[in-house]
Structures are given as C-alpha cells and as structure tokens.
Design an enzyme around this catalytic site. Structure first.
Site, PDB file in Angstrom:
ATOM      1  N   LYS A 158     -42.785 -10.103  13.600  1.00 55.64           N
ATOM      2  CA  LYS A 158     -43.780  -9.788  12.557  1.00 55.64           C
ATOM      3  C   LYS A 158     -44.223 -11.052  11.865  1.00 55.64           C
ATOM      4  O   LYS A 158     -43.497 -12.060  11.827  1.00 55.64           O
ATOM      5  CB  LYS A 158     -43.219  -8.796  11.528  1.00 55.64           C
ATOM      6  CG  LYS A 158     -41.987  -9.275  10.732  1.00 55.64           C
ATOM      7  CD  LYS A 158     -42.255 -10.087   9.502  1.00 55.64           C
ATOM      8  CE  LYS A 158     -40.988 -10.628   8.866  1.00 55.64           C
ATOM      9  NZ  LYS A 158     -41.134 -11.709   7.931  1.00 55.64           N
ATOM     10  N   PRO A 180     -38.680 -16.716  17.493  1.00 58.25           N
ATOM     11  CA  PRO A 180     -37.951 -17.865  16.965  1.00 58.25           C
ATOM     12  C   PRO A 180     -36.834 -17.446  16.013  1.00 58.25           C
ATOM     13  O   PRO A 180     -37.004 -16.523  15.216  1.00 58.25           O
ATOM     14  CB  PRO A 180     -39.017 -18.679  16.234  1.00 58.25           C
ATOM     15  CG  PRO A 180     -40.271 -17.897  16.263  1.00 58.25           C
ATOM     16  CD  PRO A 180     -40.128 -16.786  17.240  1.00 58.25           C
ATOM     17  N   ASP A 227     -36.387  -5.474   6.875  1.00 60.77           N
ATOM     18  CA  ASP A 227     -37.423  -5.653   7.902  1.00 60.77           C
ATOM     19  C   ASP A 227     -37.206  -4.755   9.129  1.00 60.77           C
ATOM     20  O   ASP A 227     -38.059  -4.715  10.014  1.00 60.77           O
ATOM     21  CB  ASP A 227     -37.449  -7.112   8.394  1.00 60.77           C
ATOM     22  CG  ASP A 227     -37.990  -8.079   7.340  1.00 60.77           C
ATOM     23  OD1 ASP A 227     -38.583  -7.604   6.354  1.00 60.77           O
ATOM     24  OD2 ASP A 227     -37.815  -9.288   7.524  1.00 60.77           O
TER      25      ASP A 227
HETATM   26  P1  ATP Z   1     -36.548 -12.682   8.306  1.00 62.39           P
HETATM   27  O1  ATP Z   1     -37.944 -13.041   8.676  1.00 62.39           O
HETATM   28  O2  ATP Z   1     -36.216 -11.235   8.515  1.00 62.39           O
HETATM   29  O3  ATP Z   1     -36.103 -13.193   6.991  1.00 62.39           O
HETATM   30  P2  ATP Z   1     -35.740 -14.675  10.146  1.00 62.39           P
HETATM   31  O4  ATP Z   1     -36.706 -14.392  11.224  1.00 62.39           O
HETATM   32  O5  ATP Z   1     -36.044 -15.830   9.258  1.00 62.39           O
HETATM   33  O6  ATP Z   1     -35.548 -13.387   9.320  1.00 62.39           O
HETATM   34  P3  ATP Z   1     -33.619 -14.263  12.009  1.00 62.39           P
HETATM   35  O7  ATP Z   1     -34.122 -14.829  13.288  1.00 62.39           O
HETATM   36  O8  ATP Z   1     -33.626 -12.794  11.869  1.00 62.39           O
HETATM   37  O9  ATP Z   1     -34.343 -14.922  10.768  1.00 62.39           O
HETATM   38  O10 ATP Z   1     -32.147 -14.839  11.832  1.00 62.39           O
HETATM   39  C1  ATP Z   1     -31.489 -15.046  10.614  1.00 62.39           C
HETATM   40  C2  ATP Z   1     -30.003 -15.245  10.902  1.00 62.39           C
HETATM   41  O11 ATP Z   1     -29.441 -13.978  11.283  1.00 62.39           O
HETATM   42  C3  ATP Z   1     -29.706 -16.156  12.073  1.00 62.39           C
HETATM   43  O12 ATP Z   1     -29.618 -17.500  11.685  1.00 62.39           O
HETATM   44  C4  ATP Z   1     -28.374 -15.622  12.598  1.00 62.39           C
HETATM   45  O13 ATP Z   1     -27.297 -16.261  11.970  1.00 62.39           O
HETATM   46  C5  ATP Z   1     -28.341 -14.144  12.170  1.00 62.39           C
HETATM   47  N1  ATP Z   1     -28.477 -13.153  13.288  1.00 62.39           N
HETATM   48  C6  ATP Z   1     -27.717 -12.080  13.491  1.00 62.39           C
HETATM   49  N2  ATP Z   1     -28.126 -11.376  14.553  1.00 62.39           N
HETATM   50  C7  ATP Z   1     -29.194 -12.003  15.050  1.00 62.39           C
HETATM   51  C8  ATP Z   1     -30.069 -11.755  16.138  1.00 62.39           C
HETATM   52  N3  ATP Z   1     -29.932 -10.710  16.944  1.00 62.39           N
HETATM   53  N4  ATP Z   1     -31.084 -12.611  16.333  1.00 62.39           N
HETATM   54  C9  ATP Z   1     -31.254 -13.671  15.498  1.00 62.39           C
HETATM   55  N5  ATP Z   1     -30.452 -13.968  14.481  1.00 62.39           N
HETATM   56  C10 ATP Z   1     -29.421 -13.140  14.235  1.00 62.39           C
END
Ligand code: ATP
Length: 298
Positions: free
Chosen positions: A10, A94, A136
């Site tokens: 998203k 990413p 989310d």
């Molecule tokens: P958001 O946009 O929801 O705030 P994000 O995209 O910035 O999240 P994610 O890629 O969801 O961040 O990852 C955040 C942290 O969650 C990662 O650094 C990791 O430690 C943990 N994590 C747990 N499960 C997963 C997964 N399946 N994929 C990615 N990260 C994961």
C-alpha cells in the site's frame, strides 16, 4: 494441498496524524491505496513454520516472530483448530519501507490458512482478526482504495476511476514506524505546533473519483513526512529529484523511507523510474499501478 495468496503493498495518499492521545496512539485519517507490488504467500499443511525468500529480506524474521506466523496462530485459536501451517513468503514488497509488507504477509496468511482450514470464512471475520494484528492488516485484505479513521483500522472503500501509475524509490535501509511517530511528536513539541484534528481531503477524494492524476498529485499529503525526512535527510534529495523529473506528486510513503511519485501514465512512469535510477538517488526505482485488489487466492 497448498494455497498461494498474492497480496499487494500500500501507499498512503493522505496520512493525517492528529494529536497524541492519552493511550499513546494518534487519531488518523489514512487514505490507503493498494498497488501492484506483491508478496506471494504459500501455505501448506504441516508444522507451523515460516520461510522467506527475496532479493532484499534483511530483518524479516523466519519462525514465530514473523507476522504471518502470528496470523496463523490467531486464526487457529479463533477456529479452535491446530495451527498446522508451513508458510513460505516470496517477498517483493520493500522491508520496513512504509508499504506495509509485514501486514500484507499477515493478511495473506490469514486468507491462506482460512482457505485450508475453513473455506468461505467471511472477509469481515478475517478483517476483524487482522485488526488485532496491526492497523494495516485489514486494508491488505480489502485492497482497492479506502479511508481508515481512528487508529486507521475502520475502513470505508472509496470510489476511484481508472488506473494511477506510480514510481516507488526504494531506500537503503528502513525506518521503524514507532520511531517515526515519536519523531513526529518530538518535532511538533519542539516547534510548538498544535496538531489539528485530521479530516479527509475533499480535493483528494474528488481527484480519485474523477481519475484525475494531476489533481491527485497536487492533493497528496503525509503528516509523517517531516519526521521521516528528519530521521533520513537524504530522502529530501530523492523527493526533489522526482519533482524535477516531472512527477505530478511526490511524497514519503507512510512512515518511509520509500518515496512515491505519481506519473501521468505508464510511459511517463517508466521514464521517471529510469531518471531516478540514473540520478543515483535511490537503491531502486520500480513502476507499479493502483488500485489493485487485496489479498487474493491464486
Ligand atoms: P508499515 O508501513 O505497516 O508501517 P513497513 O512497511 O514500514 O510497515 P514492514 O515491512 O511491515 O514495515 O516491516 C516492519 C518490521 O516488521 C520488519 O523490520 C520486521 O522486523 C518485522 N516483520 C515481521 N514479519 C514480517 C514480514 N512478514 N515481512 C516483513 N517484516 C516483518
């Protein structure tokens, strides 16, 4: 028998962050938009386990800490069945990039496990369970374009026309979402800024409904952007480069550090991605379109 689910990333088209509440959360107005950057999650009956593959998966836990494993456990508990799910994630979204990749995998695991254990479970049930895992997760199940209020998990789909073309500039390293919210609070206190109660932007909703990319580009906003730029100042160069190369709009995606650029069509997006790559202002620049459906069984 195994089930494979494709789930989108998203981007937030509007992220309005209200004042800090007593419970430590913020009231949000969050316009989510699902784009064609996908993770694929395959669930096979077997002992609960998570494996992950992808070009850039540093920091993604394998095993019980992965959000997909937590999703499988939550659904098993809800249904009163053993959590027998061997989960494999093919990651393109990413990591820690502000595109909700972990939430997407949790949503895909909920749908994949439901398909194995109790096919036909209503989407509403999965979305309610998803909301317990993270704000989310329900949107990754719903997809399309939707507005979330409160902590962001109460979702209303929004009407849109046509397709929008985006370029996502991926950064080296990630940003922690809680750290970005904390920096937002710190900056507001330091500059004595009073956070307004956030409202949906009428200009944004009209641009979406009319499929007007130029108007949408002008209406994109993210209240977390100053905090993300404060923690990672190099992103300012990325944003400025995208604007200089003719993006209709540019912003940090969610809590960052991925930057999102709106293009006028697919050709413009391809040119913009090439220009950003050439300028060396991002680890990678990828073209994706939205809106796309939420988690889908393949
Ligand atoms: P958001 O946009 O929801 O705030 P994000 O995209 O910035 O999240 P994610 O890629 O969801 O961040 O990852 C955040 C942290 O969650 C990662 O650094 C990791 O430690 C943990 N994590 C747990 N499960 C997963 C997964 N399946 N994929 C990615 N990260 C994961």
């Amino acid at each position: 028998m195994s089930v494979t689910v494709r789930v989108p990333a998203k981007v937030n088209l509007q992220l309005g962050v209200g004042p800090l509440r007593d419970d430590g959360y913020h009231d949000l107005v969050n316009v989510f938009h699902a784009v064609s950057l996908f993770d694929e999650v395959t669930v096979t009956p077997g002992p609960l386990a998570v494996t992950v593959e992808g070009a850039s998966i540093e920091g993604v836990p394998a095993g019980p800490d992965n959000l997909a494993a937590r999703a499988a456990l939550l659904l098993a508990e809800h249904l009163g069945v053993p959590a027998e799910a061997s989960i494999h994630i093919r990651k393109e979204i990413p990591v820690a990039g502000g595109m909700a990749g972990g939430s997407a995998d949790a949503a895909a695991a909920l749908l994949g496990c439901a398909e194995l254990w109790n096919p036909g479970l209503p989407l509403k049930t999965l979305m309610d369970l998803g909301g317990q895992l993270g704000s989310d997760v329900p949107f990754a199940l719903l997809g399309g374009t939707a507005v979330g209020v409160g902590r962001g998990e109460v979702l209303t789909p929004l009407p849109t026309s046509g397709e929008f073309h985006w370029v996502f500039a991926l950064a080296d390293g990630g940003l922690s979402t809680p750290a970005v919210y904390a920096e937002c609070d710190r900056l507001r206190a330091a500059y004595e800024q009073h956070a307004e109660w956030p409202h949906e932007s009428p200009a944004l909703l009209a641009a979406l409904a009319e499929g007007d990319a130029k108007a949408l580009g002008a209406a994109l906003t993210n209240d977390l952007q100053p905090a993300a730029l404060s923690l990672m100042p190099a992103l300012q160069r990325t944003i400025s480069a995208g604007r200089d190369f003719g993006a209709l709009g540019a912003l940090v995606s969610g809590s960052g550090p991925t930057c999102a650029f709106l293009a006028s069509d697919a050709e413009h997006a391809a040119d913009l991605a090439a220009a950003l790559r050439g300028a060396g202002v991002a680890r990678a620049a990828v073209h994706a379109a939205g809106p796309v459906p939420g988690a889908t069984v393949l």
